[in-house]
Design a protein around this motif. Structure first.
Motif, mmCIF file in Angstrom:
data_model
loop_
_atom_site.group_PDB
_atom_site.id
_atom_site.type_symbol
_atom_site.label_atom_id
_atom_site.label_comp_id
_atom_site.label_asym_id
_atom_site.label_seq_id
_atom_site.Cartn_x
_atom_site.Cartn_y
_atom_site.Cartn_z
ATOM 1 N N ILE A 91 10.347 12.645 9.541
ATOM 2 C CA ILE A 91 10.348 11.816 8.343
ATOM 3 C C ILE A 91 11.792 11.478 7.991
ATOM 4 O O ILE A 91 12.655 12.355 7.947
ATOM 5 N N ILE A 92 12.053 10.196 7.747
ATOM 6 C CA ILE A 92 13.370 9.782 7.269
ATOM 7 C C ILE A 92 13.156 9.202 5.886
ATOM 8 O O ILE A 92 12.279 8.354 5.697
ATOM 9 N N GLY A 93 13.896 9.682 4.904
ATOM 10 C CA GLY A 93 13.655 9.175 3.563
ATOM 11 C C GLY A 93 14.618 9.728 2.547
ATOM 12 O O GLY A 93 15.724 10.148 2.891
ATOM 13 N N LYS A 94 14.188 9.692 1.302
ATOM 14 C CA LYS A 94 15.017 10.178 0.197
ATOM 15 C C LYS A 94 14.403 11.439 -0.380
ATOM 16 O O LYS A 94 13.196 11.536 -0.557
ATOM 17 N N TYR A 95 15.264 12.386 -0.702
ATOM 18 C CA TYR A 95 14.813 13.686 -1.174
ATOM 19 C C TYR A 95 14.771 13.710 -2.700
ATOM 20 O O TYR A 95 15.750 13.346 -3.363
ATOM 21 N N ASP A 96 13.645 14.097 -3.241
ATOM 22 C CA ASP A 96 13.510 14.271 -4.689
ATOM 23 C C ASP A 96 13.560 15.773 -4.952
ATOM 24 O O ASP A 96 12.612 16.509 -4.670
ATOM 25 N N LYS A 97 14.699 16.223 -5.449
ATOM 26 C CA LYS A 97 14.951 17.662 -5.536
ATOM 27 C C LYS A 97 14.010 18.352 -6.523
ATOM 28 O O LYS A 97 13.477 19.432 -6.277
ATOM 29 N N ARG A 98 13.797 17.676 -7.661
ATOM 30 C CA ARG A 98 13.014 18.304 -8.724
ATOM 31 C C ARG A 98 11.587 18.604 -8.262
ATOM 32 O O ARG A 98 11.047 19.674 -8.502
ATOM 33 N N ASN B 249 0.834 -1.183 0.000
ATOM 34 C CA ASN B 249 0.000 0.000 0.000
ATOM 35 C C ASN B 249 0.872 1.238 0.000
ATOM 36 O O ASN B 249 2.050 1.197 0.349
ATOM 37 N N LYS B 250 0.253 2.335 -0.427
ATOM 38 C CA LYS B 250 1.011 3.574 -0.565
ATOM 39 C C LYS B 250 0.215 4.670 0.116
ATOM 40 O O LYS B 250 -0.980 4.831 -0.127
ATOM 41 N N MET B 251 0.906 5.402 0.990
ATOM 42 C CA MET B 251 0.225 6.462 1.718
ATOM 43 C C MET B 251 0.885 7.787 1.354
ATOM 44 O O MET B 251 2.103 7.871 1.233
ATOM 45 N N THR B 252 0.072 8.810 1.143
ATOM 46 C CA THR B 252 0.633 10.127 0.840
ATOM 47 C C THR B 252 -0.023 11.178 1.727
ATOM 48 O O THR B 252 -1.194 11.064 2.093
ATOM 49 N N PHE B 253 0.764 12.178 2.100
ATOM 50 C CA PHE B 253 0.225 13.332 2.818
ATOM 51 C C PHE B 253 1.213 14.478 2.685
ATOM 52 O O PHE B 253 2.305 14.317 2.118
ATOM 53 N N ARG B 254 0.847 15.637 3.174
ATOM 54 C CA ARG B 254 1.749 16.787 3.113
ATOM 55 C C ARG B 254 2.323 17.062 4.492
ATOM 56 O O ARG B 254 1.645 16.933 5.513
ATOM 57 N N LEU B 255 3.601 17.430 4.481
ATOM 58 C CA LEU B 255 4.292 17.722 5.733
ATOM 59 C C LEU B 255 4.638 19.208 5.789
ATOM 60 O O LEU B 255 5.299 19.734 4.887
ATOM 61 N N GLY B 256 4.179 19.869 6.835
ATOM 62 C CA GLY B 256 4.526 21.281 7.002
ATOM 63 C C GLY B 256 5.784 21.408 7.850
ATOM 64 O O GLY B 256 5.856 20.861 8.939
ATOM 65 N N SER C 294 10.719 18.576 -5.069
ATOM 66 C CA SER C 294 10.727 18.950 -3.649
ATOM 67 C C SER C 294 9.822 18.022 -2.840
ATOM 68 O O SER C 294 9.029 18.476 -2.015
ATOM 69 N N SER C 295 9.921 16.750 -3.129
ATOM 70 C CA SER C 295 9.093 15.798 -2.387
ATOM 71 C C SER C 295 10.004 14.767 -1.714
ATOM 72 O O SER C 295 11.203 14.721 -1.967
ATOM 73 N N ILE C 296 9.388 13.958 -0.866
ATOM 74 C CA ILE C 296 10.181 12.996 -0.096
ATOM 75 C C ILE C 296 9.518 11.620 -0.159
ATOM 76 O O ILE C 296 8.311 11.490 0.052
ATOM 77 N N THR C 297 10.319 10.606 -0.492
ATOM 78 C CA THR C 297 9.856 9.234 -0.354
ATOM 79 C C THR C 297 10.389 8.735 0.976
ATOM 80 O O THR C 297 11.600 8.602 1.156
ATOM 81 N N ALA C 298 9.491 8.496 1.905
ATOM 82 C CA ALA C 298 9.923 8.187 3.262
ATOM 83 C C ALA C 298 10.181 6.703 3.434
ATOM 84 O O ALA C 298 9.510 5.860 2.822
ATOM 85 N N SER C 299 11.183 6.366 4.251
ATOM 86 C CA SER C 299 11.381 4.971 4.613
ATOM 87 C C SER C 299 10.906 4.744 6.048
ATOM 88 O O SER C 299 10.673 3.628 6.461
ATOM 89 N N ILE D 39 6.324 23.301 2.661
ATOM 90 C CA ILE D 39 5.514 22.090 2.685
ATOM 91 C C ILE D 39 6.067 21.073 1.693
ATOM 92 O O ILE D 39 6.425 21.414 0.570
ATOM 93 N N TYR D 40 6.182 19.813 2.128
ATOM 94 C CA TYR D 40 6.695 18.756 1.260
ATOM 95 C C TYR D 40 5.673 17.630 1.123
ATOM 96 O O TYR D 40 5.144 17.161 2.136
ATOM 97 N N PRO D 41 5.425 17.184 -0.104
ATOM 98 C CA PRO D 41 4.611 15.969 -0.268
ATOM 99 C C PRO D 41 5.414 14.746 0.195
ATOM 100 O O PRO D 41 6.586 14.619 -0.151
ATOM 101 N N ILE D 42 4.777 13.897 0.976
ATOM 102 C CA ILE D 42 5.441 12.696 1.496
ATOM 103 C C ILE D 42 4.753 11.466 0.911
ATOM 104 O O ILE D 42 3.523 11.391 0.865
ATOM 105 N N THR D 43 5.568 10.490 0.482
ATOM 106 C CA THR D 43 5.034 9.204 0.054
ATOM 107 C C THR D 43 5.701 8.123 0.890
ATOM 108 O O THR D 43 6.916 8.164 1.073
ATOM 109 N N ILE D 44 4.902 7.196 1.402
ATOM 110 C CA ILE D 44 5.528 6.072 2.109
ATOM 111 C C ILE D 44 4.762 4.793 1.805
ATOM 112 O O ILE D 44 3.534 4.798 1.684
#
Ligand code: ADP
Ligand code: MG
Length: 664
Positions: A109-116, A74-81, A118-123, A86-91
């Protein structure tokens, strides 16, 4: 085992996985120490590049949405302030956290930064803001079916219960070094508070481990002094006819060692000898000849190898070497059918087997010898001091010979193997070519493939070594990923096989046999291949993440090639400037390499990766912690020889030492 099942979250399935990690009791569990620590500090987003690891805290801005991709995904997404916007988070696979992630919830949030984007894939998500000081997170070695995180949870469960940890450091010694309580050290290593306290905890646990080790050594030595052995009358000339049939002449050192061993066998003292010599120096032949001498004097012998592969190889070699003699040789491994085992047990007790070769199954309860006279263990460093004690207790004081291909400098040897006599084979048989060793970086993979290709074109075979079986630590190579990649690159001109310790015996055997018969040209393996395996047509070994291995271990691995007159190569994949690796490039002598390895024991970098290898300590490292060893040696010696050892308050130490000597 029972006690583990009583823990929350551990059922029969998890229990099995834990067993694979060597954890069979709650006591094992809390002594399953992290192999490294990760420091978690808030990332400075402005300095991050695309794909960098990011750690950032903030609040949940909207209700997370979850979609189910597959049955197990499953994939969960939300926004982190955050303070930075604000960054979109996917985990993935954390849908179960959804109810906790209310709007306004503070999280890290611990994860990988997607610079283009400005979002984060969290682990990972932690339900709190980062404190001002760094968090130190313990990371555990794992296998498939359990995560470092789960292990940590189970351990926390124990730490939060009323489980009592035994402490084995006498009070006066704890005071002497200002060590921590055992209980606090265990807590600190699993839930570190500060670097300083963590270091103290680690030192305490190391000291205890080494103190107990040294106590056992004293005990062994004391036992040994009282031991009379079998007296016999072997003539070394009786071996001449067998030696004459060898396709080579023995080296001077081999002859010298053989004579010493025969002397030991003949004397009425129990032999307790370590035979050390570089890989390929010809220890195995000496072992066979000693077993034969023992047989001639009317006794049974056993030869214990650390892996099933090796046991089988020794068995085949010995059978073929003695095919013209009446000596009966049998192979016993743990995976044998019960009925076959029973047959062996019966023959053994009736004296119909003269030499039994196998893994440590040789010393399981059912194995009863008629008149065991000599026990040989191969690659002795694989076996702990407890096993040494166990051998001492088997049979009627048989003579014992240990083989080791990890030669260690004399000062260390005397300390660590203080209960043994030591013989060394210093010269490798002549006519062998040196293995050419080169370092290549990971980026030079094309070069590596080209070199491999050259060997394959010559119809030679190649070993490839990776530290891990499967991917649980992304920066490290694992056998299955390599298999994939090499299949793409070299699959057209070679067949590729995989070998690792978690495979069943049958599978391991099959792969090994295929490699021996050249049905497989590239064998990708973890270090199970390390010891003794002999395939003469293999002329190249490529070792990935070579910095992770000890020098002596690398030297052992390199010893898998260069077993005949063909040009052979060892490619160490790693940093070209690495000092340790360069020692190997410039050196082919195992004694010198191990000396250098010992000299270079560094500062004991706490946050680095512990060296695997030489002795089976949970935490201590004989190289880095030699100073602690020396303290532990002196302290334990004084303690052992004082009357205090027998005081009621130390009864549990006494019991542990004595019981290990019998049970393990
Ligand atoms: P070790 O166990 O010390 O690593 P082995 O006993 O397996 O080494 O020997 C490695 C190889 O060298 C074997 O194939 C063995 O037959 C061969 N060998 C042993 N002794 C000699 C010798 N004196 N001269 C030439 N070859 C030898
Ligand atoms: Mg060997």
């Amino acid at each position: 085992m029972e006690d583990l099942l009583s823990l929350k979250g551990i059922g029969p399935k998890t229990l099995k996985v834990l067993n694979r990690l060597g954890i069979t009791s709650i006591n094992d569990l809390i002594q399953y120490y992290p192999f490294r620590f990760e420091i978690i500090e808030r990332s400075k987003v402005s300095s991050l590049n695309d794909g960098d690891k990011i750690i950032i805290d903030g609040v949940v801005e909207n209700i997370p949405s979850v979609i189910y991709i597959k049955k197990n995904m499953n994939k969960m997404t939300f926004r982190l302030g955050t303070n930075n916007g604000i960054y979109p988070i996917t985990i993935f696979n954390r849908a179960f956290l959804k109810s906790k992630l209310k709007v306004g919830q503070e999280v890290t949030i611990i994860g990988k930064y997607d610079k283009r984007h400005s979002s984060i894939t969290a682990s990972d998500i932690k339900l709190m803001l980062l404190p001002n000081y760094p968090i130190i997170e313990p990371i555990y070695h794992t296998v498939e079916g359990i995560s470092s995180r789960q292990l940590s949870d189970y351990i926390h469960n124990v730490l939060n219960s009323d489980y009592v940890v035994n402490s084995y450091i006498p009070e006066h010694l704890k005071d002497k070094y200002h060590l921590m309580d055992k209980d606090s050290s265990i807590r600190e290593i699993h839930t570190p508070s500060t670097k300083e306290r963590l270091q103290l905890a680690i030192n305490t646990l190391k000291y205890e481990e080494l103190f107990l080790f040294m106590l056992k050594m004293h005990k062994l030595r004391q036992n040994k002094e009282h031991l009379l052995g079998i007296e016999r009358n072997i003539n070394i000339e009786d071996l001449d006819s067998i030696i004459a049939k060898l396709p080579f002449t023995l080296t001077i050192d081999q002859v010298k060692c053989l004579k010493t061993i025969i002397n030991d066998l003949n004397s009425n003292h129990k032999m307790n000898r370590l035979l050390q010599g570089d890989v390929g120096s010809g220890k195995t032949i000496i072992a066979f000849l000693s077993l034969y001498a023992n047989y001639l004097s009317g006794y049974q012998g056993s030869f214990m190898a650390p892996t099933e592969i090796l046991a089988k190889q020794h068995y085949q070699k010995m059978v073929s070497m003695f095919k013209d003699s009446d000596i009966n040789i049998a192979l016993l491994t743990g995976k044998l059918k019960v009925s076959d085992k029973k047959k062996i047990y019966e023959k053994l007790i009736n004296g119909k087997i003269d030499v039994l070769i196998g893994t440590h199954a040789l010393f399981s309860e059912g194995v009863i010898y008629d008149n065991l006279g000599l026990v040989i263990t191969d690659e002795q460093h694989r076996f702990g001091v407890n096993q040494r004690a166990m051998l001492n207790n088997k049979g009627n004081n048989p003579d014992i010979l240990y083989l080791s291909a990890t030669p260690i400098p004399r000062t260390y040897a005397i300390t660590l193997y203080g209960d043994m006599d030591i013989s060394s084979i210093k010269t490798v048989p002549s006519g062998r070519k040196e293995v050419t060793t080169i370092i290549k970086t990971k980026e030079e993979i094309k070069d590596i493939l080209r070199l491999m290709h050259e060997q394959l074109k010559l119809h030679h075979q190649i070993y490839v070594i990776a530290p891990l079986i499967e991917d649980n630590e992304s920066e490290v190579e694992n056998v299955y990923a390599l298999e994939n990649n090499f299949n793409k690159a070299l699959g057209k001109i070679s067949k590729i096989g995989v070998l690792h310790g978690k495979m069943s015996l049958e599978d391991k055997d099959e792969v090994m046999n295929k490699f021996k018969n050249n049905d497989i040209q590239i064998l990708i393996s973890t270090t199970v291949i390390e010891v003794g395996v002999d395939v003469a047509n293999a002329t190249m070994i490529v070792i990935f993440n070579s910095e992770r291995f000890g020098l002596s271990q690398l030297h052992q691995l390199r010893g898998r090639v260069g077993r005949n007159s063909l040009d052979s190569y060892c490619i160490l994949v790693g940093d070209t400037n690495n000092k340790r690796l360069n020692i190997l490039v410039n050196n082919n002598d195992g004694f010198k390499i191990s000396e250098a390895d010992f000299k270079m024991r560094g500062s004991g970098d706490l946050f680095g990766i512990r060296q695997s290898g030489d002795m089976n300590f949970k935490l201590a490292n004989i190289k880095e912690d030699f100073n602690i060893i020396l303290c532990a040696k002196e302290d334990s010696n004084n303690f052992f020889n004082s009357d205090d050892y027998y005081l009621p308050e130390y009864q549990h130490i006494h019991n542990l030492i004595e019981s290990d000597m019998v049970l393990n």
